[in-house]
Design a protein around this motif. Structure first.
Motif, short mmCIF file in Angstrom:
data_model
loop_
_atom_site.label_atom_id
_atom_site.label_comp_id
_atom_site.label_asym_id
_atom_site.label_seq_id
_atom_site.Cartn_x
_atom_site.Cartn_y
_atom_site.Cartn_z
N VAL A 19 47.33 -38.58 -37.99
CA VAL A 19 48.64 -38.48 -38.63
C VAL A 19 49.62 -39.25 -37.76
CG1 VAL A 19 50.56 -36.96 -39.22
CG2 VAL A 19 48.23 -36.29 -39.81
N TRP A 20 50.25 -40.26 -38.32
CA TRP A 20 51.25 -41.05 -37.61
C TRP A 20 52.64 -40.56 -37.99
CZ3 TRP A 20 50.51 -46.56 -35.67
CH2 TRP A 20 49.17 -46.78 -35.29
N VAL A 21 53.51 -40.47 -37.00
CA VAL A 21 54.87 -39.99 -37.24
C VAL A 21 55.85 -40.83 -36.42
CG1 VAL A 21 54.61 -38.22 -35.44
CG2 VAL A 21 56.36 -37.94 -37.20
N ILE A 67 47.44 -36.79 -33.59
CA ILE A 67 48.83 -37.11 -33.92
C ILE A 67 49.27 -38.30 -33.09
CG2 ILE A 67 51.22 -36.27 -33.92
CD1 ILE A 67 50.03 -33.44 -34.22
N ILE A 68 49.71 -39.34 -33.78
CA ILE A 68 50.11 -40.60 -33.14
C ILE A 68 51.61 -40.79 -33.35
CG2 ILE A 68 49.73 -43.09 -33.02
CD1 ILE A 68 47.25 -41.44 -32.31
N ALA A 69 52.33 -41.04 -32.25
CA ALA A 69 53.79 -41.26 -32.31
C ALA A 69 54.13 -42.54 -31.56
CB ALA A 69 54.53 -40.06 -31.72
N PRO A 70 53.91 -43.70 -32.19
CA PRO A 70 54.02 -44.97 -31.46
C PRO A 70 55.44 -45.36 -31.06
CG PRO A 70 53.70 -45.38 -33.80
CD PRO A 70 53.53 -43.90 -33.60
N PRO A 122 67.05 -50.53 -30.57
CA PRO A 122 67.00 -51.97 -30.82
C PRO A 122 65.57 -52.52 -30.78
CG PRO A 122 68.83 -51.47 -29.38
CD PRO A 122 68.02 -50.21 -29.50
N GLN A 123 64.71 -51.93 -29.96
CA GLN A 123 63.32 -52.39 -29.92
C GLN A 123 62.60 -52.04 -31.23
OE1 GLN A 123 61.05 -51.02 -26.54
NE2 GLN A 123 59.14 -51.92 -27.29
N ILE A 124 62.95 -50.88 -31.82
CA ILE A 124 62.37 -50.52 -33.10
C ILE A 124 62.83 -51.50 -34.17
CG2 ILE A 124 62.28 -48.74 -34.90
CD1 ILE A 124 62.57 -46.65 -32.67
#
Length: 215
Positions: free
Chosen positions: A111-113, A148-151, A158-160
């Motif tokens: 699950v990515w969040v 659970i992945i929270a990259p 600003p990087q996002i």
């Protein structure tokens, strides 16, 4: 691997979705319909899925959630100072439990969040310690359940936005506003709530080369 991405149509969750796609995973967008005041975020998420060819699933829940005062006109320093008045206790925990249960049911391994804890996080359930505790709980609640992945958790805003640009998104391809205005042209962002101010901050502070390319 099949993965579910909690996807609201906002900047962070949409970047998270595209990063999962870029990783070569079998991506499914997962939305939560909980009676949110403004349906426009769901429409943005649906449009993004159509554009990028991502299947979308919706979990519907009935929740007479508490009304929260939406702060406006705050400076970035004020946003840094403490928990946001707009924080809805338990929301991310509820969403993640639903996503993990759904993932276990459909055989998704992750699950990515798109939670983010850098710069201006006034949301305790977007911080690393929350995710660590949630992972420990999930290991008991759903043995051999999804990872659970929270990259984005350690990325400045600003990087996002720079990642969004790299992945093919523009400033207005996502929706962040908490309290839009209804005009003849439809719903438009208020430009005053925390979400709008952070969205503008993210895009206005791209690296110089990217800013020049946008212009």
């Amino acid at each position: 691997m099949k993965v579910l991405v909690l996807h609201s149509g906002g900047l962070d969750s949409t970047v998270c979705l595209l990063m999962a796609m870029e990783a070569g995973l079998e991506v499914v967008s997962l939305g939560v319909d909980y009676g949110q005041r403004h349906r426009i975020e769901m429409e943005y998420a649906a449009a993004q899925c159509k554009r990028f060819g991502v299947p979308r699933q919706i979990l519907k829940i009935q929740w007479e959630k508490p009304v929260r005062a939406m702060p406006t006109g705050r400076t970035l320093e004020e946003m840094r100072s403490g928990v946001s008045p707009a924080f809805l206790p338990g929301r991310n925990a509820v969403f993640l439990v639903l996503a993990c249960a759904q993932a276990a049911g459909v055989g998704a391994g992750q699950v990515w969040v798109g939670v983010n804890a850098i710069d201006f996080s006034g949301y305790p359930d977007c911080r690393p310690e929350f995710l660590d505790a949630f992972r420990a709980m999930t290991n008991l609640a759903i043995p051999s359940g999804p990872e659970i992945i929270a990259p984005l958790i350690a990325m400045p805003k600003p990087q996002i936005a720079a990642e969004a640009h790299r992945l093919g998104l523009s400033q207005f391809d996502t929706w962040s506003c908490y309290q839009p205005s209804l005009t003849e042209a439809g719903l438009v962002p208020c430009a005053k709530c925390d979400a709008c101010i952070l969205h503008e901050h993210a895009w206005d502070n791209l690296p110089t080369k990217l800013r020049l390319n946008r212009e």
